[in-house]
Scaffold this motif. Structure first.
Motif, PDB file in Angstrom:
ATOM      1  N   CYS A   1       0.841  -1.195   0.000  1.00  0.00           N
ATOM      2  CA  CYS A   1       0.000   0.000   0.000  1.00  0.00           C
ATOM      3  C   CYS A   1       0.876   1.244   0.000  1.00  0.00           C
ATOM      4  O   CYS A   1       1.798   1.366   0.815  1.00  0.00           O
ATOM      5  CB  CYS A   1      -0.920   0.019   1.228  1.00  0.00           C
ATOM      6  SG  CYS A   1      -2.037   1.444   1.285  1.00  0.00           S
ATOM      7  N   ASP A   2       0.577   2.166  -0.898  1.00  0.00           N
ATOM      8  CA  ASP A   2       1.284   3.428  -0.902  1.00  0.00           C
ATOM      9  C   ASP A   2       1.018   4.171   0.404  1.00  0.00           C
ATOM     10  O   ASP A   2       0.011   3.930   1.088  1.00  0.00           O
ATOM     11  CB  ASP A   2       0.844   4.259  -2.105  1.00  0.00           C
ATOM     12  CG  ASP A   2       1.672   5.521  -2.262  1.00  0.00           C
ATOM     13  OD1 ASP A   2       2.870   5.484  -1.935  1.00  0.00           O
ATOM     14  OD2 ASP A   2       1.124   6.543  -2.715  1.00  0.00           O
ATOM     15  N   LYS A   3       1.908   5.094   0.748  1.00  0.00           N
ATOM     16  CA  LYS A   3       1.693   5.913   1.940  1.00  0.00           C
ATOM     17  C   LYS A   3       0.628   6.976   1.651  1.00  0.00           C
ATOM     18  O   LYS A   3       0.395   7.325   0.479  1.00  0.00           O
ATOM     19  CB  LYS A   3       3.010   6.548   2.409  1.00  0.00           C
ATOM     20  CG  LYS A   3       3.666   7.483   1.375  1.00  0.00           C
ATOM     21  CD  LYS A   3       3.017   8.826   1.312  1.00  0.00           C
ATOM     22  CE  LYS A   3       3.277   9.519   0.006  1.00  0.00           C
ATOM     23  NZ  LYS A   3       2.269  10.516  -0.353  1.00  0.00           N
ATOM     24  N   PRO A   4      -0.045   7.510   2.692  1.00  0.00           N
ATOM     25  CA  PRO A   4      -0.117   6.952   4.031  1.00  0.00           C
ATOM     26  C   PRO A   4      -1.014   5.713   4.030  1.00  0.00           C
ATOM     27  O   PRO A   4      -1.896   5.587   3.176  1.00  0.00           O
ATOM     28  CB  PRO A   4      -0.750   8.084   4.848  1.00  0.00           C
ATOM     29  CG  PRO A   4      -1.621   8.808   3.862  1.00  0.00           C
ATOM     30  CD  PRO A   4      -0.879   8.733   2.558  1.00  0.00           C
ATOM     31  N   LEU A   5      -0.774   4.806   4.958  1.00  0.00           N
ATOM     32  CA  LEU A   5      -1.584   3.598   5.005  1.00  0.00           C
ATOM     33  C   LEU A   5      -3.065   3.936   5.141  1.00  0.00           C
ATOM     34  O   LEU A   5      -3.922   3.327   4.492  1.00  0.00           O
ATOM     35  CB  LEU A   5      -1.122   2.722   6.172  1.00  0.00           C
ATOM     36  CG  LEU A   5      -1.885   1.413   6.404  1.00  0.00           C
ATOM     37  CD1 LEU A   5      -1.823   0.521   5.181  1.00  0.00           C
ATOM     38  CD2 LEU A   5      -1.336   0.699   7.646  1.00  0.00           C
ATOM     39  N   THR A   6      -3.366   4.902   5.974  1.00  0.00           N
ATOM     40  CA  THR A   6      -4.725   5.398   6.121  1.00  0.00           C
ATOM     41  C   THR A   6      -4.665   6.811   6.663  1.00  0.00           C
ATOM     42  O   THR A   6      -3.667   7.205   7.275  1.00  0.00           O
ATOM     43  CB  THR A   6      -5.562   4.511   7.066  1.00  0.00           C
ATOM     44  OG1 THR A   6      -6.847   5.109   7.279  1.00  0.00           O
ATOM     45  CG2 THR A   6      -4.883   4.322   8.407  1.00  0.00           C
ATOM     46  N   THR A   7      -5.698   7.590   6.427  1.00  0.00           N
ATOM     47  CA  THR A   7      -5.760   8.958   6.937  1.00  0.00           C
ATOM     48  C   THR A   7      -6.560   9.041   8.231  1.00  0.00           C
ATOM     49  O   THR A   7      -6.821  10.141   8.718  1.00  0.00           O
ATOM     50  CB  THR A   7      -6.398   9.880   5.887  1.00  0.00           C
ATOM     51  OG1 THR A   7      -7.711   9.402   5.584  1.00  0.00           O
ATOM     52  CG2 THR A   7      -5.558   9.926   4.618  1.00  0.00           C
ATOM     53  N   ASP A   8      -6.938   7.917   8.791  1.00  0.00           N
ATOM     54  CA  ASP A   8      -7.766   7.870   9.996  1.00  0.00           C
ATOM     55  C   ASP A   8      -6.998   7.133  11.082  1.00  0.00           C
ATOM     56  O   ASP A   8      -6.558   5.997  10.882  1.00  0.00           O
ATOM     57  CB  ASP A   8      -9.090   7.148   9.692  1.00  0.00           C
ATOM     58  CG  ASP A   8     -10.021   7.127  10.882  1.00  0.00           C
ATOM     59  OD1 ASP A   8     -10.972   7.920  10.911  1.00  0.00           O
ATOM     60  OD2 ASP A   8      -9.794   6.303  11.787  1.00  0.00           O
ATOM     61  N   LEU A   9      -6.816   7.749  12.230  1.00  0.00           N
ATOM     62  CA  LEU A   9      -5.980   7.189  13.284  1.00  0.00           C
ATOM     63  C   LEU A   9      -6.550   5.900  13.858  1.00  0.00           C
ATOM     64  O   LEU A   9      -5.826   4.920  14.066  1.00  0.00           O
ATOM     65  CB  LEU A   9      -5.776   8.228  14.392  1.00  0.00           C
ATOM     66  CG  LEU A   9      -4.891   7.811  15.564  1.00  0.00           C
ATOM     67  CD1 LEU A   9      -3.543   7.283  15.093  1.00  0.00           C
ATOM     68  CD2 LEU A   9      -4.708   8.989  16.519  1.00  0.00           C
TER      69      LEU A   9
ATOM     70  N   SER B   1      -4.164   4.745  22.378  1.00  0.00           N
ATOM     71  CA  SER B   1      -5.482   5.115  22.875  1.00  0.00           C
ATOM     72  C   SER B   1      -6.405   5.508  21.734  1.00  0.00           C
ATOM     73  O   SER B   1      -5.979   6.106  20.751  1.00  0.00           O
ATOM     74  CB  SER B   1      -5.373   6.266  23.876  1.00  0.00           C
ATOM     75  OG  SER B   1      -6.655   6.795  24.158  1.00  0.00           O
ATOM     76  N   ALA B   2      -7.689   5.167  21.868  1.00  0.00           N
ATOM     77  CA  ALA B   2      -8.686   5.565  20.850  1.00  0.00           C
ATOM     78  C   ALA B   2      -9.491   6.743  21.362  1.00  0.00           C
ATOM     79  O   ALA B   2     -10.664   6.890  21.049  1.00  0.00           O
ATOM     80  CB  ALA B   2      -9.601   4.382  20.532  1.00  0.00           C
ATOM     81  N   GLY B   3      -8.874   7.650  22.101  1.00  0.00           N
ATOM     82  CA  GLY B   3      -9.598   8.746  22.718  1.00  0.00           C
ATOM     83  C   GLY B   3      -9.996   9.861  21.785  1.00  0.00           C
ATOM     84  O   GLY B   3     -10.793  10.700  22.138  1.00  0.00           O
ATOM     85  N   ARG B   4      -9.380   9.878  20.579  1.00  0.00           N
ATOM     86  CA  ARG B   4      -9.699  10.956  19.668  1.00  0.00           C
ATOM     87  C   ARG B   4      -9.808  10.414  18.264  1.00  0.00           C
ATOM     88  O   ARG B   4      -8.970   9.605  17.840  1.00  0.00           O
ATOM     89  CB  ARG B   4      -8.599  12.025  19.732  1.00  0.00           C
ATOM     90  CG  ARG B   4      -8.916  13.270  18.941  1.00  0.00           C
ATOM     91  CD  ARG B   4      -7.818  14.318  19.099  1.00  0.00           C
ATOM     92  NE  ARG B   4      -6.631  13.970  18.325  1.00  0.00           N
ATOM     93  CZ  ARG B   4      -5.512  13.533  18.874  1.00  0.00           C
ATOM     94  NH1 ARG B   4      -5.433  13.380  20.170  1.00  0.00           N
ATOM     95  NH2 ARG B   4      -4.461  13.225  18.119  1.00  0.00           N
ATOM     96  N   SER B   5     -10.779  10.818  17.507  1.00  0.00           N
ATOM     97  CA  SER B   5     -10.936  10.384  16.118  1.00  0.00           C
ATOM     98  C   SER B   5      -9.799  10.907  15.272  1.00  0.00           C
ATOM     99  O   SER B   5      -9.339  12.034  15.458  1.00  0.00           O
ATOM    100  CB  SER B   5     -12.264  10.870  15.541  1.00  0.00           C
ATOM    101  OG  SER B   5     -12.314  10.631  14.157  1.00  0.00           O
ATOM    102  N   GLY B   6      -9.327  10.089  14.317  1.00  0.00           N
ATOM    103  CA  GLY B   6      -8.273  10.509  13.428  1.00  0.00           C
ATOM    104  C   GLY B   6      -8.769  11.004  12.095  1.00  0.00           C
ATOM    105  O   GLY B   6      -7.970  11.242  11.205  1.00  0.00           O
ATOM    106  N   SER B   7     -10.055  11.136  11.905  1.00  0.00           N
ATOM    107  CA  SER B   7     -10.545  11.534  10.576  1.00  0.00           C
ATOM    108  C   SER B   7     -10.257  12.996  10.320  1.00  0.00           C
ATOM    109  O   SER B   7     -10.239  13.812  11.226  1.00  0.00           O
ATOM    110  CB  SER B   7     -12.058  11.290  10.488  1.00  0.00           C
ATOM    111  OG  SER B   7     -12.732  12.066  11.436  1.00  0.00           O
ATOM    112  N   ARG B   8      -9.987  13.287   9.065  1.00  0.00           N
ATOM    113  CA  ARG B   8      -9.717  14.676   8.687  1.00  0.00           C
ATOM    114  C   ARG B   8     -11.021  15.339   8.318  1.00  0.00           C
ATOM    115  O   ARG B   8     -11.143  16.412   7.931  1.00  0.00           O
ATOM    116  CB  ARG B   8      -8.773  14.695   7.480  1.00  0.00           C
ATOM    117  CG  ARG B   8      -7.379  14.207   7.841  1.00  0.00           C
ATOM    118  CD  ARG B   8      -6.456  15.303   8.345  1.00  0.00           C
ATOM    119  NE  ARG B   8      -6.957  15.978   9.525  1.00  0.00           N
ATOM    120  CZ  ARG B   8      -6.807  15.546  10.755  1.00  0.00           C
ATOM    121  NH1 ARG B   8      -6.184  14.430  10.991  1.00  0.00           N
ATOM    122  NH2 ARG B   8      -7.271  16.220  11.771  1.00  0.00           N
TER     123      ARG B   8
END
Length: 351
Positions: A108-116, A344-351
């Motif tokens: 997979c090209d970078k970034p693997l995903t944009t969501d933490l 930790s999953a305390g904060r969403s990583g979505s842009r």
């Protein structure tokens, strides 16, 4: 991590399906096409003209050229061992998962995903599978970065400064890279991802928190053109990272200081980087670097599958970059120093 499964036959070439026939799909895809132990077995793209052109270039018959990714994956007449994901950033997660669900290896090209949260999920998933998931951070394959990593293997640097420039805004005009629904962000999430990965992988430093400022290309402040990061690391080291995507040419600088002096990584455009070693008396040495021994990204992926070894750039490497990137965007928007949350999953990583 589980051991990685070998290809179905040690003699048969690894059958690759490519989704996305842009720069990465054709560049890394071309490496697979020329590799003795791999073959481009299928290609997929929404652009039918590009599909025909690249299909012919890679000797892919019309019967295994697709405009829909899942059709390629589910076609019983198209047996694949692995896929190359070279699509816009926000599509990576679903396409990687779809391939892993079908027991395929993935480049997979970078970034693997944009969501933490999704980045954490993929790390957990890869830890439970025997499939290879390699991320396209090619600095792990460059001799200069490998030498730097060896230096800091037991004693990481105390201070890091890094910068990268590119005419990214102009280069990206009219493309998905300036559409945040597809890119996930701006220059930091694109070329900047390589710089952050190079720092973290080379030094072994774990980011703890970040303050940031950004200038944005769009009114919604989703696509950054310039970013400045002030990073604190778990061991007390500090770093400053500056990225500017609206300057005339591409130059990269990474300077890492410890009690013995410093190691500088320097380069222009997209070629291999050079190493400079700085002593405590300010004298400079240029060690010999043999770039001829560097593996291609396709070659490293094939080796990982064949040998059952961990790939050079892993999902956990990608998680570190995504976590720092996610925190930097929040820091720039809020004006606060933000913790970098790997686990930790305390904060969403979505842009």
């Amino acid at each position: 991590m589980c051991a990685h499964a070998p290809a179905p036959s040690s003699d048969a070439p690894i059958r690759i399906g490519i989704v996305g026939l842009g720069y990465i799909g054709t560049t890394v895809g071309g490496q697979f096409h020329r590799h003795a132990d791999a073959t481009v077995h299928a290609v997929c793209d929404l652009d039918t003209d590009r599909l025909a052109t690249v299909g012919t270039e890679f000797s892919v018959p019309p019967t295994t050229r697709y405009t829909a990714y899942e059709t390629m994956l589910d076609d019983p007449d198209c047996e694949l061992d692995a896929v190359l994901v070279g699509t816009p950033h926000t599509l990576h997660y679903d396409q990687v998962v779809a391939a892993l669900d079908r027991d395929l290896h993935v480049y997979c090209d970078k970034p693997l995903t944009t969501d933490l949260d999704r980045a954490r999920e993929l790390v957990d998933r890869v830890d439970r599978t025997d499939r290879t998931l390699m991320v396209g951070y090619q600095r792990h394959l460059q001799t200069a970065f490998q030498r730097a990593r060896e230096r800091f293997a037991t004693d990481p640097p105390r201070w890091v400064t890094a910068s990268i420039t590119q005419d990214w805004i102009a280069d990206s005009a009219g493309t998905w890279r300036l559409d945040p629904d597809l890119s996930g962000g701006g220059f930091l999430f694109d070329t900047g991802s390589h710089l952050l990965d190079g720092i973290l992988w080379t030094t072994g430093l774990e980011p703890a928190s970040v303050a940031a400022s950004m200038d944005f290309y769009d009114d919604e402040q989703r696509v950054d053109r310039r970013a400045h990061l002030d990073v604190r690391f778990e061991n007390g080291a500090t770093g400053t990272v500056s990225l500017h995507g609206d300057l005339p040419s591409t130059r990269e600088h990474i300077h890492c200081w410890d009690d013995q002096g410093a190691l500088y990584l320097e380069g222009t455009q997209w070629g291999s980087r050079e190493v400079f070693e700085i002593d405590t008396d300010a004298s400079e040495h240029v060690p010999y670097i043999d770039h001829r021994q560097e593996r291609t990204r396709a070659g490293a992926f094939v080796d990982s599958i064949r040998d059952g070894t961990e790939p050079p750039a892993t999902a956990r490497d990608a998680l570190r970059v995504t976590a720092l990137t996610d925190a930097a965007y929040e820091a720039a928007r809020t004006g606060d120093r933000i913790p970098v949350e790997l686990e930790s999953a305390g904060r969403s990583g979505s842009r």
